[in-house]
Motif scaffolding. Structure first.
Motif, short mmCIF file in Angstrom:
data_model
loop_
_atom_site.label_atom_id
_atom_site.label_comp_id
_atom_site.label_asym_id
_atom_site.label_seq_id
_atom_site.Cartn_x
_atom_site.Cartn_y
_atom_site.Cartn_z
N ALA A 143 -62.60 -8.68 39.80
CA ALA A 143 -62.27 -9.96 39.13
C ALA A 143 -62.74 -9.64 37.51
CB ALA A 143 -63.11 -10.85 39.65
N ARG A 144 -61.94 -10.35 36.99
CA ARG A 144 -62.32 -10.50 35.28
C ARG A 144 -62.81 -11.90 34.93
NH1 ARG A 144 -60.22 -8.34 30.89
NH2 ARG A 144 -59.95 -9.34 28.89
N ILE A 145 -64.00 -11.74 34.46
CA ILE A 145 -65.08 -12.68 34.25
C ILE A 145 -65.02 -13.11 32.98
CG2 ILE A 145 -67.28 -13.73 34.75
CD1 ILE A 145 -66.06 -12.63 37.27
N ALA A 146 -65.23 -14.49 32.65
CA ALA A 146 -65.17 -15.18 31.22
C ALA A 146 -66.54 -16.07 31.23
CB ALA A 146 -64.24 -15.80 30.76
N LEU A 147 -67.13 -16.24 30.07
CA LEU A 147 -68.03 -16.90 29.90
C LEU A 147 -67.87 -18.11 29.01
CD1 LEU A 147 -70.96 -14.01 28.96
CD2 LEU A 147 -70.58 -15.35 31.25
N VAL A 148 -68.50 -19.36 29.64
CA VAL A 148 -68.16 -20.70 28.94
C VAL A 148 -69.38 -21.36 28.81
CG1 VAL A 148 -66.63 -22.83 28.85
CG2 VAL A 148 -65.70 -20.57 29.46
N SER A 149 -69.76 -22.26 27.87
CA SER A 149 -71.06 -22.83 27.95
C SER A 149 -70.93 -24.29 27.38
CB SER A 149 -72.14 -21.98 27.37
OG SER A 149 -73.54 -22.60 27.35
N SER A 150 -71.69 -25.04 27.81
CA SER A 150 -72.05 -26.55 27.07
C SER A 150 -73.19 -26.46 26.35
CB SER A 150 -71.72 -27.72 28.01
OG SER A 150 -72.94 -27.52 28.88
N GLY A 151 -73.97 -25.54 26.52
CA GLY A 151 -75.17 -25.25 25.82
C GLY A 151 -75.33 -25.03 24.18
N GLY A 152 -74.11 -25.02 23.74
CA GLY A 152 -74.05 -24.87 22.00
C GLY A 152 -74.29 -23.27 21.70
N PRO A 153 -74.10 -22.17 22.63
CA PRO A 153 -74.16 -21.06 22.08
C PRO A 153 -73.41 -20.59 21.10
CG PRO A 153 -73.40 -20.62 24.34
CD PRO A 153 -73.70 -22.08 24.04
N VAL A 154 -73.47 -20.17 19.69
CA VAL A 154 -72.49 -19.87 18.82
C VAL A 154 -73.04 -18.68 17.88
CG1 VAL A 154 -71.51 -22.16 18.67
CG2 VAL A 154 -73.52 -21.57 17.10
N PRO A 155 -72.20 -18.03 17.35
CA PRO A 155 -72.43 -16.92 16.41
C PRO A 155 -73.56 -17.54 15.24
CG PRO A 155 -70.02 -16.93 16.75
CD PRO A 155 -70.56 -18.18 17.24
#
Length: 345
Positions: A224-236
């Motif tokens: 499977a091809r997995i993606a990461l999504v977050s509502s925890g505010g992780p940004v560069p």
């Protein structure tokens, strides 16, 4: 008629002190009107006077609630008011929670009526709605011109001594009433009306919840091809898209190329609803890129999507959250992603 005395509570932004960079200002009071108080003065001048304005930074109040509450209450009390106005706080989460907490302080300690203005999805409304007359206002300060007359109308009804106040959102309080017919009979009558397609009104409206059918299970995670999504505010590092710490109006899409592990030099959180110290030390605690890359190397997952998506859930409206989710899901499907790991805090 002697004019009623009103105290107005606002945050640092509407007091003209500053935005997020000044959200830690301590409580202060100023005689007369400040900021939106001028508009209230125009609406209420014939029946009431804003004798004082109490100001407190949103971050300071929420992070020092006990101390801030005591100080703010004493400041309000010093003006000997007949009524208190809080906000409007629209959909600003921390402002709404602070305004609601002030309403509770006034209600429980001074036993005075409180009028506020909040967007229905503001967390402050659900937490404190029984402690004031909260008028439904728009999502942002762009709707201020509509909010002020609506809140002033409720304030005038209170000042006039109206027994039936209208124009505010339900407080969620239950009252016992007596009916001639017992409940079971009334329920059957409503059911019959519903079956026959007739109009009927329930005596206890139920909330409406979204229903989402779960997607089928991933057949083979190793392919499977997995993606990461977050509502925890992780940004560069540096938060290049300037995603708001609360009530987010946007989300970001960021490359995972050359990132096998987050460090204080390449990542941070934009979230304003939790202590960011540990997240800023190691952003993998919010978005576990290090573990995912290890699983990828071990052949436990097929592949990792080249980008991660992030926003802030703190105070963000359901409407915006739906919009973000729809757009992100559309992009992920287009890119051939099979499954998403969705993290929060």
């Amino acid at each position: 008629m002697t004019k009623k005395r009103i105290v107005h509570y606002i945050n640092q932004f509407f007091a003209g002190i500053g935005g997020e960079e000044k959200a830690d200002v301590k409580p202060e009071k100023r005689d007369g009107v400040v900021g939106p108080g001028m508009a209230f003065k125009g609406q209420l001048n014939d029946v009431a006077e804003i004798v004082g304005t109490v100001i407190c930074g949103d971050s300071y109040f929420n992070e020092n609630e006990a101390e801030a509450s005591e100080t703010v209450l004493e400041m309000i009390k010093s003006y000997d008011p007949d009524l208190v106005i809080v906000g409007p706080s629209f959909n600003a989460g921390r402002y709404g929670v602070a305004a609601g907490a002030v309403a509770k302080l006034v209600d429980e300690n001074l036993h005075l009526p409180v009028v506020g203005g909040m967007y229905p999805e503001n967390p402050g409304f659900e937490l404190y709605r029984k402690h004031g007359y909260f008028v439904e206002v728009g999502n942002s300060a762009a709707t201020m011109r509509k909010a002020i007359p609506a809140m002033s109308s409720v304030a005038k009804q209170i000042i006039d001594g109206n027994k039936e106040i209208t124009g505010y959102m339900p407080k969620g309080l239950r009252e016992n009433v007596f009916r001639e017919e017992r409940g079971s009979k009334r329920a059957v009558e409503m059911l019959v009306d519903k079956i026959q397609g007739k109009e009927f009104a329930t005596e206890y409206p139920m909330p409406t919840f979204d229903r989402v059918d779960p997607a089928p299970a991933v057949k083979d995670i190793t392919k499977a091809r997995i993606a990461l999504v977050s509502s925890g505010g992780p940004v560069p590092k540096g938060n290049p898209d300037h995603i708001e710490s609360s009530s987010a109006s946007k989300y970001g899409k960021y490359s995972l190329k050359d990132i096998d592990d987050f460090t204080p030099e390449n990542g941070q959180t934009a979230h304003g609803g939790y202590d960011p110290v540990y997240a800023n030390e190691d952003l993998d605690r919010v978005l576990p890129v290090d573990v995912i890359k290890e699983m990828l190397a071990n052949g436990e997952i097929g592949s990792l999507h080249d980008y991660w998506y992030a926003t802030v859930g703190n105070g963000t409206s359901v409407a915006n959250a739906k919009k973000f989710g729809t757009e992100i899901a559309g992009q992920l499907k287009k890119d051939g992603v099979d499954a998403v790991i969705l993290t929060s805090t």
